[in-house]
Write an enzyme that holds these catalytic residues in place. Sequence first.
Site, PDB file in Angstrom:
ATOM      1  N   ASN A  12       0.874  -1.180   0.000  1.00 43.78           N
ATOM      2  CA  ASN A  12       0.000   0.000   0.000  1.00 43.78           C
ATOM      3  C   ASN A  12       0.910   1.228   0.000  1.00 43.78           C
ATOM      4  O   ASN A  12       1.499   1.559   1.022  1.00 43.78           O
ATOM      5  CB  ASN A  12      -0.903  -0.040   1.242  1.00 43.78           C
ATOM      6  N   LYS A  14       0.132   4.241  -0.237  1.00 44.69           N
ATOM      7  CA  LYS A  14      -0.513   5.407   0.381  1.00 44.69           C
ATOM      8  C   LYS A  14      -0.328   6.649  -0.510  1.00 44.69           C
ATOM      9  O   LYS A  14      -0.362   6.529  -1.733  1.00 44.69           O
ATOM     10  CB  LYS A  14       0.023   5.601   1.803  1.00 44.69           C
ATOM     11  N   HIS A  98      -9.665   1.185   4.861  1.00 44.32           N
ATOM     12  CA  HIS A  98      -8.389   1.358   5.570  1.00 44.32           C
ATOM     13  C   HIS A  98      -8.603   2.294   6.756  1.00 44.32           C
ATOM     14  O   HIS A  98      -9.394   3.245   6.666  1.00 44.32           O
ATOM     15  CB  HIS A  98      -7.337   1.932   4.608  1.00 44.32           C
ATOM     16  N   GLU A 100      -6.946   4.663   7.829  1.00 45.11           N
ATOM     17  CA  GLU A 100      -6.708   6.088   7.519  1.00 45.11           C
ATOM     18  C   GLU A 100      -7.931   6.692   6.835  1.00 45.11           C
ATOM     19  O   GLU A 100      -8.224   7.875   7.014  1.00 45.11           O
ATOM     20  CB  GLU A 100      -5.433   6.227   6.667  1.00 45.11           C
ATOM     21  N   GLU A 170      -5.476  -4.872  10.558  1.00 51.52           N
ATOM     22  CA  GLU A 170      -4.470  -3.836  10.781  1.00 51.52           C
ATOM     23  C   GLU A 170      -4.777  -3.107  12.087  1.00 51.52           C
ATOM     24  O   GLU A 170      -5.599  -2.165  12.090  1.00 51.52           O
ATOM     25  CB  GLU A 170      -4.479  -2.827   9.629  1.00 51.52           C
ATOM     26  N   GLY A 176       2.311   2.421  10.935  1.00 55.19           N
ATOM     27  CA  GLY A 176       3.255   3.532  10.803  1.00 55.19           C
ATOM     28  C   GLY A 176       3.927   3.915  12.110  1.00 55.19           C
ATOM     29  O   GLY A 176       4.561   4.962  12.211  1.00 55.19           O
ATOM     30  N   SER A 216       3.279  -1.966  10.442  1.00 60.07           N
ATOM     31  CA  SER A 216       4.728  -2.019  10.698  1.00 60.07           C
ATOM     32  C   SER A 216       5.354  -3.363  10.330  1.00 60.07           C
ATOM     33  O   SER A 216       6.267  -3.838  11.012  1.00 60.07           O
ATOM     34  CB  SER A 216       5.031  -1.661  12.154  1.00 60.07           C
TER      35      SER A 216
END
Length: 255
Positions: A12, A14, A98, A100, A170, A176, A216
């Site tokens: 991904n 991003k 996701h 985010e 996730e 991150g 991560s």
Amino acid sequence: MQTGRRPIIAGNWKMYTTPPEGRALAQAIRARAEPLAQVDLVLCPPFTSLAVVAECLQGSPIGLGAQNMHWELEGALTGEVSAKMLLTVGCHYVILGHSERRTCFGETDAMVHQKVLTALAVGLTPIVCVGETLVQREAGQTEAVVYTQVRSAFADIPSADLGRVILAYEPVWAIGTGRVATPVQANDVHRRIRALLAELADDTTAARVRIQYGGSVKPENAAALLAEPDIDGALVGGASLKVETFLEIVRAAVS
Ligand code: 13P
């Protein structure tokens, strides 16, 4: 990973990589990943790089995925991208829900559900992301949160279609942050998700669905995570932007 479920590693990207950078990255991954035949590989660049990455991947087994889409097939929806557009540009996969998107853009379980329905209807494979925040984990709510997300995303979806989806667990606190779930922590949630899938569909479907771990993932932790029986792959953020680290994770999936 368990025999019978083919590992799937997705990058991904991003909101990183311009089209020229995307081309260079995809070309380098293609050039060096080709011999790895026992794993599915998917690249998910930003919308503006999809066409150029599709061109780089032509004739290769590496799949192309988008990071989001709208649930309507078309409309006066400024700034949105439809499933039809993704198919036309060569996507087979789309990441949906996701964290985010959920956190920064207010995506709800109901919106994710609409998107899953549309993706399945047009023949895109959805990679549906679920996961709890640190506060929720510490409050002992991990299972409840993830179950709600999974139940809602797949509400009223027939078993045959459910068998086509990919899930990505996730944990938000691991994305991150460099703070990775331990293999046991991650597998525990994967196992519970699979049990829920058996309830929503049946044992055969639950045994078929691939569940990726994301958060991560790095070359240093990939092998241990991927060795767990219910972890069938990885959805990789930061480490997918460098050819070598991404390919080391891919290697960990086949060793
Ligand atoms: P990182 O690998 O950078 O933690 O990101 C994970 C992720 O969000 C993949 O979708």
